[in-house]
Design an enzyme around this catalytic site. Structure first.
Site, mmCIF file in Angstrom:
data_model
loop_
_atom_site.group_PDB
_atom_site.id
_atom_site.type_symbol
_atom_site.label_atom_id
_atom_site.label_comp_id
_atom_site.label_asym_id
_atom_site.label_seq_id
_atom_site.Cartn_x
_atom_site.Cartn_y
_atom_site.Cartn_z
ATOM 1 C CE LYS A 151 -55.976 -20.080 -1.502
ATOM 2 N NZ LYS A 151 -56.425 -20.664 -0.274
ATOM 3 C CD GLU A 328 -55.040 -23.717 6.092
ATOM 4 O OE1 GLU A 328 -55.613 -23.113 7.017
ATOM 5 O OE2 GLU A 328 -55.462 -23.716 4.925
ATOM 6 C CD GLU A 342 -54.471 -21.367 2.522
ATOM 7 O OE1 GLU A 342 -54.137 -20.370 1.867
ATOM 8 O OE2 GLU A 342 -55.519 -21.420 3.175
ATOM 9 C CG ASN A 344 -53.156 -19.727 6.215
ATOM 10 O OD1 ASN A 344 -53.325 -19.409 5.037
ATOM 11 N ND2 ASN A 344 -53.978 -20.545 6.840
ATOM 12 N NE ARG A 346 -54.064 -15.709 8.220
ATOM 13 C CZ ARG A 346 -54.936 -16.621 8.609
ATOM 14 N NH1 ARG A 346 -55.091 -16.889 9.888
ATOM 15 N NH2 ARG A 346 -55.637 -17.298 7.737
HETATM 16 P P1 ADP Z 1 -58.686 -20.782 2.138
HETATM 17 O O1 ADP Z 1 -57.575 -19.864 1.729
HETATM 18 O O2 ADP Z 1 -60.009 -20.258 1.756
HETATM 19 O O3 ADP Z 1 -58.535 -21.223 3.552
HETATM 20 P P2 ADP Z 1 -57.892 -23.493 1.384
HETATM 21 O O4 ADP Z 1 -57.138 -23.828 0.161
HETATM 22 O O5 ADP Z 1 -57.155 -23.555 2.665
HETATM 23 O O6 ADP Z 1 -58.519 -22.057 1.194
HETATM 24 O O7 ADP Z 1 -59.195 -24.402 1.469
HETATM 25 C C1 ADP Z 1 -60.221 -24.160 2.405
HETATM 26 C C2 ADP Z 1 -60.980 -25.450 2.734
HETATM 27 O O8 ADP Z 1 -61.518 -26.052 1.550
HETATM 28 C C3 ADP Z 1 -60.140 -26.539 3.362
HETATM 29 O O9 ADP Z 1 -60.046 -26.395 4.760
HETATM 30 C C4 ADP Z 1 -60.887 -27.806 2.954
HETATM 31 O O10 ADP Z 1 -61.984 -28.015 3.807
HETATM 32 C C5 ADP Z 1 -61.437 -27.481 1.589
HETATM 33 N N1 ADP Z 1 -60.551 -27.955 0.492
HETATM 34 C C6 ADP Z 1 -59.488 -27.317 -0.016
HETATM 35 N N2 ADP Z 1 -58.889 -28.039 -0.998
HETATM 36 C C7 ADP Z 1 -59.603 -29.155 -1.136
HETATM 37 C C8 ADP Z 1 -59.524 -30.305 -1.997
HETATM 38 N N3 ADP Z 1 -58.587 -30.430 -2.916
HETATM 39 N N4 ADP Z 1 -60.459 -31.278 -1.851
HETATM 40 C C9 ADP Z 1 -61.434 -31.173 -0.932
HETATM 41 N N5 ADP Z 1 -61.573 -30.124 -0.098
HETATM 42 C C10 ADP Z 1 -60.682 -29.120 -0.191
HETATM 43 P P1 ADP Z 2 -58.459 -19.061 9.614
HETATM 44 O O1 ADP Z 2 -57.996 -20.187 8.758
HETATM 45 O O2 ADP Z 2 -57.407 -18.704 10.633
HETATM 46 O O3 ADP Z 2 -59.817 -19.189 10.171
HETATM 47 P P2 ADP Z 2 -59.389 -17.063 7.593
HETATM 48 O O4 ADP Z 2 -58.576 -16.838 6.347
HETATM 49 O O5 ADP Z 2 -60.731 -17.630 7.450
HETATM 50 O O6 ADP Z 2 -58.442 -17.861 8.613
HETATM 51 O O7 ADP Z 2 -59.496 -15.675 8.312
HETATM 52 C C1 ADP Z 2 -58.793 -15.446 9.461
HETATM 53 C C2 ADP Z 2 -59.627 -14.713 10.422
HETATM 54 O O8 ADP Z 2 -59.500 -13.336 10.162
HETATM 55 C C3 ADP Z 2 -61.116 -15.000 10.362
HETATM 56 O O9 ADP Z 2 -61.541 -16.078 11.104
HETATM 57 C C4 ADP Z 2 -61.679 -13.714 10.920
HETATM 58 O O10 ADP Z 2 -61.866 -13.802 12.310
HETATM 59 C C5 ADP Z 2 -60.638 -12.686 10.561
HETATM 60 N N1 ADP Z 2 -61.088 -11.879 9.455
HETATM 61 C C6 ADP Z 2 -60.922 -12.114 8.151
HETATM 62 N N2 ADP Z 2 -61.462 -11.155 7.412
HETATM 63 C C7 ADP Z 2 -61.993 -10.270 8.278
HETATM 64 C C8 ADP Z 2 -62.707 -9.052 8.138
HETATM 65 N N3 ADP Z 2 -63.008 -8.542 6.955
HETATM 66 N N4 ADP Z 2 -63.099 -8.415 9.264
HETATM 67 C C9 ADP Z 2 -62.795 -8.914 10.460
HETATM 68 N N5 ADP Z 2 -62.128 -10.055 10.661
HETATM 69 C C10 ADP Z 2 -61.729 -10.729 9.584
HETATM 70 MG MG MG Z 3 -56.994 -22.314 4.320
#
Ligand code: ADP
Ligand code: ADP
Ligand code: MG
Length: 750
Positions: A151, A328, A342, A344, A346
Site C-alpha cells: 500500500k 479503490e 489501493e 486490488n 484481482r
Molecule cells: P483493505 O486492504 O483492508 O481493504 P483499505 O485500505 O482498502 O484496506 O481500507 C479498508 C476500508 O477502511 C475502506 O473501505 C474504508 O472504509 C476504510 N478506510 C480506509 N482508509 C481510510 C481513511 N483514510 N479514512 C477513513 N476510512 C478509511
Molecule cells: P473484497 O474487497 O473484494 O471484499 P477482501 O480483501 O475483503 O476483498 O477479501 C476478498 C474476499 O476473499 C473475501 O470477501 C472473502 O470472501 C475471500 N477470502 C479472503 N480470505 C479468505 C479466506 N481465508 N478463506 C476464504 N475466503 C477468503
Molecule cells: Mg480495500
C-alpha cells in the site's frame, strides 16, 4: 444472468474469429510459451469457483476443481469436469498450497489457473510459479501484483503521477518516534494501516496524540500475526467517507478501460456487505474524473512494472497492466474530494453489479485477455444501464456483533433466478458452512431500470430468501434495504454504526407478529404428521398420533418455544390447542388467552411441506423448514416475506436415543437460560488460538479468557462474572463447537 445470451452467441464462434475492436491494437499475439487456453483449473472454492466454472463452460472450456478435506462433497466439485483433492481442511495446507495446486494442474493438463478472489489471487509468488510452470495465470503479472500489494509503494507511485492520494506518510523509516511525529504533522484523527494489509485487519484509528503509541503497538501485533510484516503507513482519517471503487481492465497491448464505479460504503468491520453500481447521487462529471483517475492509475502501474521487469529480468518488452483490477478510492463527503486508497489486482467479490449494469461477463473478459486477445470493448462502447445491488448473505449472528456462524443449511431456498436476479452461491440445501472458510452463503444480485426499482427488487428477493439451520444476516439486510437513509442514497462507511439503533433493533415488530406465526407452526406440525407413515420410527412429535379423526373433532396440544433472532427477546413457551374439525379446517387456541385463529390449510402438491392457508378469506402460501437439531425439533415459518423460528421439545423416548449429540453441546440460541451461572459457553464454533485463563486463576468480569478464530476473524471470549476458574475444558489448537462449555467460573462471594 443478463448477459448469458451474448456469451452463448460468442461461444459458437472460434476464439480467434472475434473481431478486434481496437483499430490501434496489434493483431492477437501470444508469447511463444503460452498454450491456448482449453482447460482451466480454479484455485478456489465456494461461490466464486462455481461462478468461474459457469463462464468457462459457456465458452466451451474444460474445468478442474480443487478441494480440501472439508469440501469433498461441495457444489464446486460437483460442477467441474474434473476435481483434484489437494489436502486438509486448513487453507494453509490446501487452497494456499502452491505445490499442491500446481501439481493438480500438471496432473490434469490444465493450461490456465483462475485464482478467484482471496486465497492465492494476490500472491505474486504464486503468479510467478504458474508462469515458470508454463501455466497461464488468469490475472495480472507477478510484478503488478507485488507492486500493488504494497500500500505504501503504490501510494508513492500514484502521488508521483497526479492521482490524488490521502495525505499521509508512506516512508521506509518505521521508527516509532518518526511515525508519531508524522501523525502529529498530518493531524488527528489518523489511520494506521499495515503496508501489506487486507480485509481491514490491523487498521487502527487514532484520535489523539496520547493514544498513538498504544494503537501503533496493537496494529503491529495484529499485522505481524496476519501478514507476517510490521511495516505501516499513516494517513489522514476521513471522518465521513464513501468507498467508491472503479473496475478497470487492461490487455497486453496497452489498452486500459474502466467499467464504471461501484459504491461499497456500507461496511461492518471494514468489510463490505451491500454494494451497488452506479454510485448513488454521483454526477456524470465526477464519474468521468474518477474513471479517468482509475485508468491513469493502471497506466502508471504499467509503466513502473515495465521498468522493474527490465531491471529484474532484462526483458526488453513492455509489460502492461493486464486483466482485471479494481482501483479503490475514498471520497470525502464533506469536501467532495476523492483519493486513491489501493488497487486490488484481482476479480472482486462484488464484480456482478458491474456485470449487471454494463451487460458484460467479466470472467469472460479475464479469460480472453489471459488468452492473449485484446479487450472485447473500447471505452466509448461500454454501456451503463440501470442500477444493480449485491447483498452478501452471511452465516452470522447479527445481534452478537456479526459473529460468524457455521453449521448445516437444513433448509435453503433462495428466490428464483431470472434475467434480473442472480444468486451466486457455492451451496445447496443440506450442505454445511464450514468453520474453516469464509461464512458467506450467497450473493444476491439484482438489477432494475433505476435505483428505486432495483432496491424494491432487492428487498423482495431478501424476503424470499429462506435459510434455516444457522443464523444469517438476511433480516438485517432487509432492514438495510428499507432504511430511509439508504433509500435516499445517503451512504458512508459508518452507515451501520450511525443507524444502529434502527438497524439492530430486533424487538418490537418481531414480538407483535409472533402469535399468528406460532399458530401456523402448530398447524404445520399437525399436517406434516398426518402425512407421515404411522409405522415410521424416525421419531419426533409428528410421528406419534395423527391429528385426524373421521367425523370427530380432535384437539392436539402443542408447546412451542419461539426462537427470536436476538436471545434477549426470548419469551415463555406457548401452549397451543389445535383442533382439526373437517375439510382441512383448523382452530388454533392459545392457552390462557381468548384469542384464536381459524384457518383452512392445504398442502401444496409439488412441495414437500408447504401449504396454502385461508385466513378470513385471504389465502396465501406458507413455506416451512423442519429439522432436528440439538435435542429439539425446529420449525421455520415464512409467510409474506416474514419469517419466524420455533422449536418443540422431543418426546422423552426419542430424547434418550443417541443421535450423536453430546451432552456437552448446548443450544446456541436461547441456550444460555439452561446454563449453570458460572459456565462460559462458546459464542461461536471455531479454533481455540490462545487460552488466556488458567485453572485456579482469579478473573474479573470482562477479563479475556480465550482467543477464538473462525472465518477470517478473531474473537475474544471474556468472563461474564468475577470469580475463580474451577474448570478449563479447552486447550489451544482445539476446535470448539457453538455453545460448548469452555470454562467454569466459581463466583466470588461478595
Ligand atoms: P483493505 O486492504 O483492508 O481493504 P483499505 O485500505 O482498502 O484496506 O481500507 C479498508 C476500508 O477502511 C475502506 O473501505 C474504508 O472504509 C476504510 N478506510 C480506509 N482508509 C481510510 C481513511 N483514510 N479514512 C477513513 N476510512 C478509511
Ligand atoms: P473484497 O474487497 O473484494 O471484499 P477482501 O480483501 O475483503 O476483498 O477479501 C476478498 C474476499 O476473499 C473475501 O470477501 C472473502 O470472501 C475471500 N477470502 C479472503 N480470505 C479468505 C479466506 N481465508 N478463506 C476464504 N475466503 C477468503
Ligand atoms: Mg480495500
Amino acid at each position: 444472468m443478463g448477459n448469458s445470451t451474448s456469451i452463448a452467441r460468442r461461444s459458437k464462434r472460434s476464439w480467434s474469429s472475434l473481431a478486434n475492436p481496437f483499430s490501434q491494437a496489434p493483431p492477437v499475439e501470444k508469447s511463444p510459451a503460452q498454450r491456448p487456453i482449453e482447460k482451466i483449473l480454479i484455485a478456489n472454492r465456494g461461490e466464486i469457483a462455481c461462478r468461474i466454472i459457469k463462464t468457462a463452460r459457456s465458452l466451451g472450456l474444460k474445468t478442474v476443481a480443487v478441494y480440501s478435506d472439508a469440501d469433498r462433497n461441495s457444489l464446486h466439485v460437483r460442477r467441474a469436469d474434473e476435481a483434484v483433492f489437494i489436502g486438509p481442511a486448513s487453507a494453509q495446507l490446501s487452497y494456499l498450497s502452491t505445490t499442491s495446486i500446481l501439481d493438480a494442474a500438471r496432473r490434469t493438463g490444465a493450461d490456465a489457473i483462475h485464482p478467484g478472489y482471496g486465497f492465492l489471487s494476490e500472491n505474486s509468488k504464486f503468479a510467478q510459479a504458474c508462469h515458470e510452470s508454463g501455466i497461464t495465470f488468469i490475472g495480472p503479472s507477478a510484478a503488478a501484483i507485488s507492486l500493488m500489494g504494497d500500500k505504501s509503494a503504490s501510494k508513492k507511485l500514484m502521488s508521483g503521477a497526479n492521482v490524488p492520494v490521502v495525505p499521509g506518510y508512506h516512508g521506509d523509516d518505521q521508527s516509532h518516534e518518526l511515525l508519531q511525529s508524522e501523525a502529529d504533522r498530518i493531524g488527528y484523527p489518523v489511520l494506521i494501516k499495515p503496508v501489506l494489509g487486507g480485509g481491514g485487519k490491523g487498521m487502527r484509528i487514532v484520535h489523539s496524540r496520547d493514544e498513538f503509541l498504544d494503537s501503533l503497538r496493537s496494529a503491529l501485533r495484529e499485522s505481524a500475526a496476519a501478514f507476517g510484516d510490521t511495516r505501516v503507513l499513516i494517513e489522514k482519517y476521513i471522518a465521513q467517507p464513501r468507498h467508491i471503487e472503479v473496475q478497470i481492465f487492461g490487455d497486453r497491448f496497452g489498452n486500459v478501460v474502466h467499467l464504471f464505479e461501484r459504491d461499497c460504503s456500507v461496511q461492518r468491520r471494514h468489510q463490505k456487505i451491500i454494494e451497488e453500481a452506479p454510485a448513488p447521487l454521483m454526477s456524470d462529471d465526477f464519474r468521468n474524473s474518477i474513471g479517468q483517475a482509475a485508468v491513469n492509475a493502471a497506466k502508471v502501474s504499467s509503466f513502473v512494472i515495465c521498468c522493474c521487469q527490465i531491471k529484474i529480468s532484462f526483458l526488453s518488452k513492455a509489460v502492461n497492466y493486464e486483466n482485471a483490477g479494481t482501483v479503490e478510492f475514498i471520497v470525502d463527503t464533506a469536501t467532495g474530494e476523492f483519493f486513491f486508497m489501493e488497487m486490488n489486482t484481482r476479480l472482486q467479490v462484488e464484480h456482478p453489479v458491474t456485470e449487471m449494469v454494463t451487460r458484460q461477463d467479466l470472467v469472460e473478459w479475464q479469460i480472453r485477455v489471459a488468452n492473449g486477445e485484446s479487450l472485447p470493448l473500447e471505452q466509448k462502447s461500454i454501456p451503463l444501464q440501470g442500477h444493480a445491488f449485491e447483498a452478501r448473505v452471511y452465516a452470522e449472528n447479527v445481534p452478537r456483533g456479526f459473529l460468524p456462524a457455521a453449521g448445516v443449511l437444513y433448509h435453503y431456498n433462495p428466490p428464483p433466478a431470472s434475467s434480473t436476479v442472480r444468486i451466486e452461491t457455492g451451496v445447496e440445501q443440506s450442505d454445511a458452512v464450514s468453520v474453516h472458510y469464509d461464512p458467506m452463503i450467497a450473493k444476491l444480485v439484482v438489477w432494475g431500470s433505476d435505483r428505486d426499482m432495483a432496491l424494491a427488487k432487492l428487498h423482495n428477493c431478501l424476503s424470499n430468501f429462506q435459510v434455516a439451520g444457522l443464523p444469517t444476516n438476511i433480516h438485517f439486510l432487509k432492514k438495510l434495504a428499507k432504511h430511509p437513509a439508504f433509500r435516499a442514497g445517503d451512504v458512508e462507511t459508518h452507515f451501520i454504526e450511525h443507524h444502529k439503533n434502527e438497524l439492530l433493533d430486533f424487538s418490537e415488530s418481531a414480538k407483535r407478529d409472533v402469535k399468528p406465526f406460532a399458530a401456523l407452526a402448530a398447524v404445520g406440525v399437525c399436517i406434516r404428521e398426518s402425512f407421515r407413515r404411522p409405522e415410521s420410527r424416525i421419531g419426533g412429535p409428528w410421528h406419534t398420533t395423527s391429528g385426524f379423526r373421521v367425523n370427530n373433532p380432535y384437539t392436539r396440544k402443542i408447546s412451542l418455544d419461539w426462537m427470536p433472532e436476538s436471545e434477549s427477546l426470548s419469551c415463555e413457551p406457548m401452549s397451543l390447542d389445535v383442533t382439526y374439525s373437517s375439510d382441512n379446517e383448523f382452530l388454533v387456541k392459545f392457552a390462557g388467552d381468548l384469542s384464536c385463529v381459524r384457518l383452512t390449510a392445504k398442502r401444496v402438491a409439488s412441495s414437500g411441506c408447504d401449504i396454502t392457508v385461508d385466513i378470513n378469506g385471504i389465502s396465501s402460501t406458507i413455506n416451512y423448514g423442519y429439522y432436528l437439531q440439538k435435542s429439539a425439533y425446529h420449525i421455520h415459518v415464512w409467510k409474506d416475506g416474514e419469517h419466524h423460528h420455533f422449536t418443540t421439545a422431543l418426546r422423552e423416548a426419542y430424547d434418550t436415543e443417541s443421535h450423536g449429540e453430546t451432552s456437552q453441546r448446548l443450544t446456541s440460541s436461547g441456550g444460555s437460560s439452561k446454563l449453570t451461572p458460572g459456565a462460559v459457553a462458546s459464542p461461536m464454533a471455531g479454533l481455540a488460538v490462545k487460552v488466556l485463563a488458567e485453572l485456579g486463576s482469579n478473573v474479573k468480569a470482562g477479563d479475556p479468557l480465550l482467543v477464538l478464530e473462525a472465518m477470517k476473524m478473531e474473537h475474544t471470549v471474556k468472563a461474564h462474572i468475577s470469580g475463580v476458574i474451577n474448570q478449563v475444558n479447552v486447550t489451544a489448537g482445539q476446535q470448539v463447537s457453538d455453545g460448548g462449555i469452555l470454562f467454569h467460573i466459581k463466583a466470588q462471594e461478595s
